[in-house]
Design an enzyme around this catalytic site. Sequence first.
Site, PDB file in Angstrom:
ATOM      1  N   GLY A 197       2.080   2.267  10.807  1.00  0.00           N
ATOM      2  CA  GLY A 197       3.007   3.389  10.670  1.00  0.00           C
ATOM      3  C   GLY A 197       3.685   3.805  11.954  1.00  0.00           C
ATOM      4  O   GLY A 197       4.315   4.862  12.012  1.00  0.00           O
ATOM      5  N   SER A 215       3.167  -2.049  10.481  1.00  0.00           N
ATOM      6  CA  SER A 215       4.606  -2.058  10.754  1.00  0.00           C
ATOM      7  C   SER A 215       5.306  -3.362  10.395  1.00  0.00           C
ATOM      8  O   SER A 215       6.282  -3.747  11.040  1.00  0.00           O
ATOM      9  CB  SER A 215       4.876  -1.680  12.222  1.00  0.00           C
ATOM     10  OG  SER A 215       4.472  -0.349  12.462  1.00  0.00           O
ATOM     11  N   GLU A 255      -7.109   4.507   7.742  1.00  0.00           N
ATOM     12  CA  GLU A 255      -6.926   5.937   7.479  1.00  0.00           C
ATOM     13  C   GLU A 255      -8.182   6.529   6.840  1.00  0.00           C
ATOM     14  O   GLU A 255      -8.574   7.660   7.137  1.00  0.00           O
ATOM     15  CB  GLU A 255      -5.673   6.152   6.612  1.00  0.00           C
ATOM     16  CG  GLU A 255      -4.409   5.946   7.448  1.00  0.00           C
ATOM     17  CD  GLU A 255      -3.212   5.403   6.695  1.00  0.00           C
ATOM     18  OE1 GLU A 255      -3.202   5.412   5.455  1.00  0.00           O
ATOM     19  OE2 GLU A 255      -2.268   4.934   7.378  1.00  0.00           O
ATOM     20  N   HIS A 280      -9.572   0.939   4.648  1.00  0.00           N
ATOM     21  CA  HIS A 280      -8.332   1.160   5.391  1.00  0.00           C
ATOM     22  C   HIS A 280      -8.613   2.094   6.570  1.00  0.00           C
ATOM     23  O   HIS A 280      -9.433   3.004   6.466  1.00  0.00           O
ATOM     24  CB  HIS A 280      -7.275   1.768   4.464  1.00  0.00           C
ATOM     25  CG  HIS A 280      -5.914   1.784   5.096  1.00  0.00           C
ATOM     26  ND1 HIS A 280      -5.549   2.740   6.003  1.00  0.00           N
ATOM     27  CD2 HIS A 280      -4.882   0.933   4.992  1.00  0.00           C
ATOM     28  CE1 HIS A 280      -4.309   2.483   6.421  1.00  0.00           C
ATOM     29  NE2 HIS A 280      -3.885   1.393   5.824  1.00  0.00           N
ATOM     30  N   ASN A 309       0.856  -1.187   0.000  1.00  0.00           N
ATOM     31  CA  ASN A 309       0.000   0.000   0.000  1.00  0.00           C
ATOM     32  C   ASN A 309       0.891   1.235   0.000  1.00  0.00           C
ATOM     33  O   ASN A 309       1.447   1.601   1.035  1.00  0.00           O
ATOM     34  CB  ASN A 309      -0.903  -0.063   1.250  1.00  0.00           C
ATOM     35  CG  ASN A 309      -1.792   1.149   1.382  1.00  0.00           C
ATOM     36  OD1 ASN A 309      -1.854   1.984   0.476  1.00  0.00           O
ATOM     37  ND2 ASN A 309      -2.481   1.248   2.513  1.00  0.00           N
ATOM     38  N   GLU A 330      -5.544  -5.086  10.507  1.00  0.00           N
ATOM     39  CA  GLU A 330      -4.541  -4.051  10.719  1.00  0.00           C
ATOM     40  C   GLU A 330      -4.874  -3.275  11.994  1.00  0.00           C
ATOM     41  O   GLU A 330      -5.673  -2.319  11.944  1.00  0.00           O
ATOM     42  CB  GLU A 330      -4.520  -3.083   9.536  1.00  0.00           C
ATOM     43  CG  GLU A 330      -4.160  -3.722   8.220  1.00  0.00           C
ATOM     44  CD  GLU A 330      -3.583  -2.692   7.260  1.00  0.00           C
ATOM     45  OE1 GLU A 330      -2.423  -2.825   6.887  1.00  0.00           O
ATOM     46  OE2 GLU A 330      -4.300  -1.746   6.916  1.00  0.00           O
ATOM     47  N   LYS A 388       0.077   4.207  -0.332  1.00  0.00           N
ATOM     48  CA  LYS A 388      -0.628   5.355   0.255  1.00  0.00           C
ATOM     49  C   LYS A 388      -0.441   6.604  -0.620  1.00  0.00           C
ATOM     50  O   LYS A 388      -0.284   6.485  -1.827  1.00  0.00           O
ATOM     51  CB  LYS A 388      -0.187   5.573   1.705  1.00  0.00           C
ATOM     52  CG  LYS A 388      -0.335   4.292   2.540  1.00  0.00           C
ATOM     53  CD  LYS A 388      -0.225   4.514   4.013  1.00  0.00           C
ATOM     54  CE  LYS A 388      -0.396   3.177   4.735  1.00  0.00           C
ATOM     55  NZ  LYS A 388      -0.353   3.307   6.171  1.00  0.00           N
TER      56      LYS A 388
HETATM   57  P1  PGA Z   1       2.646   0.314   7.683  1.00  0.00           P
HETATM   58  O1  PGA Z   1       1.200   0.486   7.024  1.00  0.00           O
HETATM   59  O2  PGA Z   1       3.230  -0.969   7.121  1.00  0.00           O
HETATM   60  O3  PGA Z   1       3.412   1.522   7.267  1.00  0.00           O
HETATM   61  O4  PGA Z   1       2.433   0.217   9.159  1.00  0.00           O
HETATM   62  C1  PGA Z   1       0.368  -0.615   6.812  1.00  0.00           C
HETATM   63  C2  PGA Z   1      -0.932  -0.183   6.187  1.00  0.00           C
HETATM   64  O5  PGA Z   1      -1.424   0.892   6.535  1.00  0.00           O
HETATM   65  O6  PGA Z   1      -1.492  -0.880   5.345  1.00  0.00           O
END
Ligand code: PGA
Length: 288
Positions: free
Chosen positions: A205, A245, A131, A129, A44, A199, A46
């Site tokens: 993140g 992460s 976010e 997601h 992803n 997740e 983003k």
């Molecule tokens: P990250 O993000 O690996 O940077 O923690 C994962 C995601 O949001 O899909």
Amino acid sequence: MLASRCSLRPTASRPASGVARMPVGRSRLNVVCASNAKFFVGGNWKCNGSVGNVRKLVDELNAESIPAGVDVVCAPPYIYIDYVMQHLDRDKYQLAAQNCWIGGNGAYTGEVSAEQLQDFGVPWVILGHSERRALCNESNEVVAKKTAHALAAGLGVIACIGETLEQRQSGSVFKVLDAQMQALVDEVKDWSKVVVAYEPVWAIGTGVVATPEQAQEVHAYLRKFLTARLGSSVASTLRIIYGGSVNDANCKELSLQEDIDGFLVGGASLKGSSFATICNAAGKKAKI
Ligand code: PGA
């Protein structure tokens, strides 16, 4: 038909110290139904990148070797999908969008429909997601309706779920996951093109990855939930992937967990060699 392997076994009882080791506080027994599905890794990207960065990342990814028995999907920002589609080695990598509209084409300024993705040749979409749930107020119902619409348009969906830190600390992890999953169960008729991405929001993140035991506990729980609602045949073939992460150093241990069928990767998907290491963590779970 792939057979499921279900067993009752005790949950690993690690001492709780700090966020990442906090137990979710339910039963000490998990029903474990290990998946027989093909390992799946999503990258992803983003809202990251520029023309130059994307070109570099595509070149890096093309230079990597990816096991044939793993589904690997890259999700660039919309504006770069065309470039990536034309230049990424699609024998190794498939493409996903990071979101789509809840319905078909029409007067929806700024949106892209599942039908347009299908028309353009993008086979996957990430939906729900955290976010988007947090920043764009996407509810469980909206995510479920988007998922059903995208599936009906012929796309595969990576449907994301997960609890916040506050929800984990207050012991409501399973309640939150139940509500997120039930909304999907209510809308989705055919699960064959769905991948569920667990997740935990606190792991996204942050560099605070869930422990393998924490992730396995939730994945086994989700498989049990799906077995109860949809039957063991669907539950054993549905991919449940972990995100939050994941990197080249922690992926191997996570991948050894019985119910982890792959990863959704954010930060580490922006570096070709790290992402390839994560794809190669499938080990014996790679299936041709
Ligand atoms: P990250 O993000 O690996 O940077 O923690 C994962 C995601 O949001 O899909």
